[in-house]
Enzyme design. Structure first.
Site, mmCIF file in Angstrom:
data_model
loop_
_atom_site.group_PDB
_atom_site.id
_atom_site.type_symbol
_atom_site.label_atom_id
_atom_site.label_comp_id
_atom_site.label_asym_id
_atom_site.label_seq_id
_atom_site.Cartn_x
_atom_site.Cartn_y
_atom_site.Cartn_z
ATOM 1 N N SER A 1 -1.995 -5.983 -1.074
ATOM 2 C CA SER A 1 -2.231 -7.028 -2.077
ATOM 3 C C SER A 1 -1.112 -8.057 -2.074
ATOM 4 O O SER A 1 -1.350 -9.254 -2.290
ATOM 5 C CB SER A 1 -2.375 -6.406 -3.472
ATOM 6 O OG SER A 1 -1.124 -5.962 -3.985
ATOM 7 N N SER B 1 -1.393 2.034 -7.189
ATOM 8 C CA SER B 1 -2.384 1.253 -6.442
ATOM 9 C C SER B 1 -3.397 2.133 -5.724
ATOM 10 O O SER B 1 -4.535 1.717 -5.491
ATOM 11 C CB SER B 1 -1.681 0.325 -5.441
ATOM 12 O OG SER B 1 -1.208 1.019 -4.308
ATOM 13 N N PRO C 1 -2.688 -0.050 -0.882
ATOM 14 C CA PRO C 1 -3.287 -1.182 -1.601
ATOM 15 C C PRO C 1 -2.254 -2.139 -2.195
ATOM 16 O O PRO C 1 -2.453 -3.359 -2.159
ATOM 17 C CB PRO C 1 -4.113 -0.503 -2.698
ATOM 18 C CG PRO C 1 -4.471 0.829 -2.120
ATOM 19 C CD PRO C 1 -3.268 1.248 -1.324
ATOM 20 N N TYR C 2 -1.155 -1.610 -2.731
ATOM 21 C CA TYR C 2 -0.141 -2.482 -3.307
ATOM 22 C C TYR C 2 0.443 -3.417 -2.248
ATOM 23 O O TYR C 2 0.490 -4.636 -2.426
ATOM 24 C CB TYR C 2 0.987 -1.671 -3.946
ATOM 25 C CG TYR C 2 2.188 -2.520 -4.292
ATOM 26 C CD1 TYR C 2 2.166 -3.360 -5.410
ATOM 27 C CD2 TYR C 2 3.325 -2.529 -3.484
ATOM 28 C CE1 TYR C 2 3.250 -4.173 -5.713
ATOM 29 C CE2 TYR C 2 4.415 -3.338 -3.784
ATOM 30 C CZ TYR C 2 4.374 -4.151 -4.897
ATOM 31 O OH TYR C 2 5.442 -4.967 -5.190
ATOM 32 N N SER C 3 0.897 -2.846 -1.144
ATOM 33 C CA SER C 3 1.509 -3.647 -0.085
ATOM 34 C C SER C 3 0.526 -4.669 0.472
ATOM 35 O O SER C 3 0.875 -5.832 0.714
ATOM 36 C CB SER C 3 2.014 -2.739 1.036
ATOM 37 O OG SER C 3 2.972 -1.810 0.547
#
Length: 371
Positions: free
Chosen positions: A172, A108, A168-170
């Protein structure tokens, strides 16, 4: 490669999940992924009529292809709303499991736009497609334990804690949870159930899932397996980081149980749910490596060596009290058992040329009933 297909009839538990999945049309996004492939087999064993939607498998080998299931799978992108809507309408599912995602933290950082588009807009597309399909009665959105605004405190996170995300992953996944809540309030409101709509929506936040058949990049267990198969030392990131480790079948049982309740029109279950291990099974990354090494002597740990990388949370725990007390779900296999079953899967695959996915599902169900 040896693999057997069967049903649950021989185990005498045909009423598992109140037998609601038998001959029931079910739609799974992300079916070619790690959890999606295990979910596909379990649902097939329960007699469901499964339709899959996912990108083509990204690894070789790939668990979904190894299972060789008789399931219609559409290889499309979750970001393609028109394709997704048309396929859902055509398959007319009654139950939908949304597992499609960009699931990796490190990826991410390099691909933030793709991550947000897949995890947020993809979820939006799925919910919109379900709004346009009258057959859908139950939707289970799977996000992540990383959806919480992690303060790295000692106590576990409850479903009511603030959402957020450093990487970014978390972030999102936090957004996907907010989006799901928005749709549950705006379009699938429980006060309007059986008046303006007939669909119930829930979301799930699982811990760090491990198990056989995962070859994803930048995940601890697959990295260990790749190093072992290639005969090189295992170098790990953040060996002191603590995570809520659990076997892949643990959250899947929660998802299946939750969808059952939604399908049976029990509106109190249309909420967010945590599925994590018992508190004593929150372990350090280094402990996972050592435990796998104990079970497979080919694993060689390069002691003291770590791999640097972008920021990842050091401490994360989930509070699953709500699922235990209200849903009736609880962990079946402890940390040691999860490591044993994970290691056994890969040893069987690489040393005996056998896929033991179905055997492990049967064993898990047996232990679940006993417990």
């Amino acid at each position: 490669m040896e693999f057997r297909h069967g049903t649950l009839e021989g185990l005498g538990i045909v009423k598992l999940f109140n037998d609601i999945y038998r001959n029931r049309p079910v739609f799974i996004t992300g079916i070619t992924g790690f959890k999606g492939s295990w979910m596909a087999l379990w649902l097939a064993k329960l007699g469901a009529i499964v339709t899959g939607y996912a990108l083509k498998p990204s690894t070789d080998p790939n668990h979904y292809e190894l299972l060789n299931l008789n399931i219609i799978t559409h290889y499309e992108d979750i970001r393609n709303d028109e394709k997704l809507t048309n396929i859902i309408k055509k398959s007319s599912p009654e139950i939908v499991f949304h597992l499609a995602a960009q699931p990796l933290v490190r990826y991410s950082y390099a691909n933030p736009k793709e991550t947000f588009e897949t995890n947020v807009i993809g979820t939006l597309n799925l919910l919109e497609a379900c709004r346009k399909c009258e057959s859908v009665k139950a939707i289970v959105i799977i996000t992540s334990d990383k959806c919480y605004d992690n303060k790295e405190w000692l106590w576990p996170y409850r479903e009511s804690e603030p959402l957020g995300g450093y990487d970014p992953y978390s972030a999102s996944k936090g957004c996907a949870e907010i989006l799901t809540s928005c749709y549950r309030n705006s379009f699938f409101n429980i006060d309007d159930f059986n008046k303006k709509h007939t669909t119930l929506v829930a979301s799930c936040r699982a811990g760090n899932v491990i198990g056989g058949g995962d070859w994803s990049k930048d995940r601890l267990v697959p990295d260990i397996i790749r190093a072992t198969v290639n005969g090189v030392p295992v170098n790990i990131r953040n060996p002191k980081a603590i995570r809520p480790w659990q076997y892949v079948l643990e959250p899947l049982q929660g998802y299946l149980l939750l969808a059952q309740k939604l399908f049976q029109k029990e509106i109190k279950y249309a909420e967010a749910w945590n599925f994590g291990p018992d508190d004593h099974d929150n372990k350090e990354v280094g402990q996972v490596v050592e435990k796998i090494k104990d079970k497979w002597d080919k694993v060689y740990l390069n002691t003291g060596s770590t791999v640097s990388g972008p920021h990842e949370a050091h401490l994360l725990k989930l509070d699953s009290s709500k699922a235990k007390m209200i849903l009736g779900w609880k962990p079946v296999w402890c940390f040691d058992k999860a490591i044993e079953m994970t290691t056994n899967w890969y040893k069987s695959y690489y040393e005996d040329n056998r896929i033991i996915t179905e055997e492990q599902i049967d064993a898990y169900i047996h232990d679940s009933i006993q417990k």
